[in-house]
Design a protein around this motif. Structure first.
Motif, mmCIF file in Angstrom:
data_model
loop_
_atom_site.group_PDB
_atom_site.id
_atom_site.type_symbol
_atom_site.label_atom_id
_atom_site.label_comp_id
_atom_site.label_asym_id
_atom_site.label_seq_id
_atom_site.Cartn_x
_atom_site.Cartn_y
_atom_site.Cartn_z
ATOM 1 N N GLU A 1 0.819 -1.212 0.000
ATOM 2 C CA GLU A 1 0.000 0.000 0.000
ATOM 3 C C GLU A 1 0.856 1.267 0.000
ATOM 4 O OE1 GLU A 1 -2.746 -0.171 3.274
ATOM 5 O OE2 GLU A 1 -3.685 -2.000 2.526
ATOM 6 N N GLN A 2 2.173 1.110 -0.087
ATOM 7 C CA GLN A 2 3.091 2.249 -0.060
ATOM 8 C C GLN A 2 3.699 2.471 -1.440
ATOM 9 O OE1 GLN A 2 5.756 0.817 3.078
ATOM 10 N NE2 GLN A 2 4.921 2.385 4.422
ATOM 11 N N SER A 3 3.999 3.733 -1.727
ATOM 12 C CA SER A 3 4.716 4.051 -2.964
ATOM 13 C C SER A 3 6.169 3.591 -2.809
ATOM 14 C CB SER A 3 4.668 5.558 -3.230
ATOM 15 O OG SER A 3 5.451 6.246 -2.265
ATOM 16 N N ASP A 4 6.883 3.555 -3.919
ATOM 17 C CA ASP A 4 8.301 3.173 -3.862
ATOM 18 C C ASP A 4 9.082 4.094 -2.935
ATOM 19 O OD1 ASP A 4 7.789 1.111 -5.622
ATOM 20 O OD2 ASP A 4 8.656 2.130 -7.368
ATOM 21 N N SER A 5 8.801 5.396 -2.986
ATOM 22 C CA SER A 5 9.534 6.335 -2.129
ATOM 23 C C SER A 5 9.163 6.146 -0.657
ATOM 24 C CB SER A 5 9.313 7.784 -2.565
ATOM 25 O OG SER A 5 7.961 8.146 -2.422
ATOM 26 N N GLU A 6 7.908 5.835 -0.363
ATOM 27 C CA GLU A 6 7.499 5.573 1.024
ATOM 28 C C GLU A 6 8.175 4.305 1.542
ATOM 29 O OE1 GLU A 6 2.984 7.361 1.296
ATOM 30 O OE2 GLU A 6 3.282 5.476 0.212
ATOM 31 N N ARG A 7 8.262 3.304 0.692
ATOM 32 C CA ARG A 7 8.924 2.053 1.098
ATOM 33 C C ARG A 7 10.398 2.311 1.408
ATOM 34 N NH1 ARG A 7 6.690 -2.040 -3.459
ATOM 35 N NH2 ARG A 7 7.679 -3.676 -2.239
ATOM 36 N N ARG A 8 11.064 3.027 0.510
ATOM 37 C CA ARG A 8 12.489 3.332 0.709
ATOM 38 C C ARG A 8 12.686 4.153 1.977
ATOM 39 N NH1 ARG A 8 13.077 6.440 -3.027
ATOM 40 N NH2 ARG A 8 12.869 4.912 -4.692
ATOM 41 N N ASP A 9 11.834 5.156 2.187
ATOM 42 C CA ASP A 9 11.912 5.982 3.390
ATOM 43 C C ASP A 9 11.723 5.124 4.647
ATOM 44 O OD1 ASP A 9 12.036 8.619 4.746
ATOM 45 O OD2 ASP A 9 9.950 8.149 5.253
ATOM 46 N N ARG A 10 10.787 4.166 4.593
ATOM 47 C CA ARG A 10 10.519 3.292 5.740
ATOM 48 C C ARG A 10 11.778 2.528 6.143
ATOM 49 N NH1 ARG A 10 7.777 -0.700 3.419
ATOM 50 N NH2 ARG A 10 9.685 -1.887 3.459
ATOM 51 N N TRP A 11 12.430 1.877 5.192
ATOM 52 C CA TRP A 11 13.599 1.075 5.577
ATOM 53 C C TRP A 11 14.814 1.932 5.886
ATOM 54 C CZ3 TRP A 11 12.488 -0.735 0.213
ATOM 55 C CH2 TRP A 11 13.404 -0.286 -0.735
ATOM 56 N N GLU A 12 14.989 3.065 5.193
ATOM 57 C CA GLU A 12 16.133 3.934 5.486
ATOM 58 C C GLU A 12 15.998 4.565 6.872
ATOM 59 O OE1 GLU A 12 16.327 6.648 2.181
ATOM 60 O OE2 GLU A 12 17.393 5.198 0.919
ATOM 61 N N THR A 13 14.795 5.029 7.211
ATOM 62 C CA THR A 13 14.553 5.637 8.514
ATOM 63 C C THR A 13 14.745 4.598 9.625
ATOM 64 O OG1 THR A 13 13.024 7.232 7.555
ATOM 65 C CG2 THR A 13 12.837 6.844 9.929
ATOM 66 N N GLY A 14 14.179 3.411 9.447
ATOM 67 C CA GLY A 14 14.299 2.360 10.449
ATOM 68 C C GLY A 14 15.747 1.925 10.652
ATOM 69 N N LEU A 15 16.466 1.742 9.566
ATOM 70 C CA LEU A 15 17.860 1.320 9.663
ATOM 71 C C LEU A 15 18.706 2.386 10.340
ATOM 72 C CD1 LEU A 15 19.879 -0.890 9.099
ATOM 73 C CD2 LEU A 15 20.201 0.061 6.816
ATOM 74 N N ALA A 16 18.481 3.654 10.006
ATOM 75 C CA ALA A 16 19.233 4.741 10.638
ATOM 76 C C ALA A 16 18.965 4.770 12.141
ATOM 77 C CB ALA A 16 18.866 6.073 9.999
ATOM 78 N N ALA A 17 17.704 4.617 12.535
ATOM 79 C CA ALA A 17 17.365 4.621 13.956
ATOM 80 C C ALA A 17 18.014 3.450 14.684
ATOM 81 C CB ALA A 17 15.848 4.585 14.143
ATOM 82 N N LEU A 18 17.999 2.281 14.069
ATOM 83 C CA LEU A 18 18.619 1.095 14.691
ATOM 84 C C LEU A 18 20.125 1.234 14.774
ATOM 85 C CD1 LEU A 18 16.308 -1.522 13.020
ATOM 86 C CD2 LEU A 18 16.561 -1.226 15.499
ATOM 87 N N ASP A 19 20.746 1.747 13.698
ATOM 88 C CA ASP A 19 22.198 1.972 13.722
ATOM 89 C C ASP A 19 22.565 2.977 14.802
ATOM 90 O OD1 ASP A 19 22.717 0.181 11.645
ATOM 91 O OD2 ASP A 19 22.854 1.741 10.108
ATOM 92 N N ASP A 20 21.814 4.081 14.899
ATOM 93 C CA ASP A 20 22.087 5.101 15.915
ATOM 94 C C ASP A 20 21.938 4.523 17.312
ATOM 95 O OD1 ASP A 20 22.575 7.012 13.987
ATOM 96 O OD2 ASP A 20 20.635 8.027 14.224
ATOM 97 N N ASP A 21 20.908 3.728 17.519
ATOM 98 C CA ASP A 21 20.648 3.134 18.825
ATOM 99 C C ASP A 21 21.758 2.154 19.209
ATOM 100 O OD1 ASP A 21 18.605 2.850 21.054
ATOM 101 O OD2 ASP A 21 18.901 0.757 20.460
ATOM 102 N N ALA A 22 22.282 1.432 18.226
ATOM 103 C CA ALA A 22 23.327 0.442 18.495
ATOM 104 C C ALA A 22 24.640 1.097 18.889
ATOM 105 C CB ALA A 22 23.527 -0.453 17.286
ATOM 106 N N THR A 23 24.846 2.343 18.451
ATOM 107 C CA THR A 23 26.107 3.024 18.763
ATOM 108 C C THR A 23 25.964 3.930 19.979
ATOM 109 O OG1 THR A 23 25.619 4.831 17.224
ATOM 110 C CG2 THR A 23 26.915 2.977 16.373
ATOM 111 N N ALA A 24 24.738 4.086 20.473
ATOM 112 C CA ALA A 24 24.507 4.978 21.625
ATOM 113 C C ALA A 24 24.947 4.339 22.922
ATOM 114 C CB ALA A 24 23.034 5.356 21.703
#
Length: 106
Positions: A83-106
């Motif tokens: 139900e998401q556009s290609d850009s929404e899908r990309r934003d979903r995984w990029e945002t999630g990965l960035a948050a997880l990476d940031d959390d792992a280094t905190a």
């Protein structure tokens, strides 16, 4: 060697495991991103177990938040990926990965 690939629905949106439907990972997810997200997911699941064994509520909440972030970034939770556009899908995984990476280094 037996094939352990789970059965899927005809539309590929769900895996069928022991008669139960589970939302499939977004097939548009780049393989490298998917691998990184799965590593975060497995780490977070181990953290949930450790927190439960230690009866540490704060650590459990933090670990479960990380599981949710990873599952959402993979497309397995939240707005269905179909139900998401290609850009929404990309934003979903990029945002999630960035948050997880940031959390792992905190």
């Amino acid at each position: 060697m037996a094939d352990h690939t789970p059965e899927t629905t005809d539309d590929g949106r769900y895996l069928l495991i022991n008669g139960r439907r589970w939302r499939a990972t977004d097939p548009a997810l780049p393989e490298e991103v998917g691998q990184r997200l799965r590593r975060h997911l497995m780490s977070a699941r181990r953290e949930v177990g450790a927190a439960l064994r230690a009866a540490d509520g704060a650590a459990e909440r933090h670990a479960r938040r990380r599981v949710q972030l990873a599952k959402t970034a993979l497309g397995e939770r939240g707005t269905p990926w179909w139900e998401q556009s290609d850009s929404e899908r990309r934003d979903r995984w990029e945002t999630g990965l960035a948050a997880l990476d940031d959390d792992a280094t905190a």
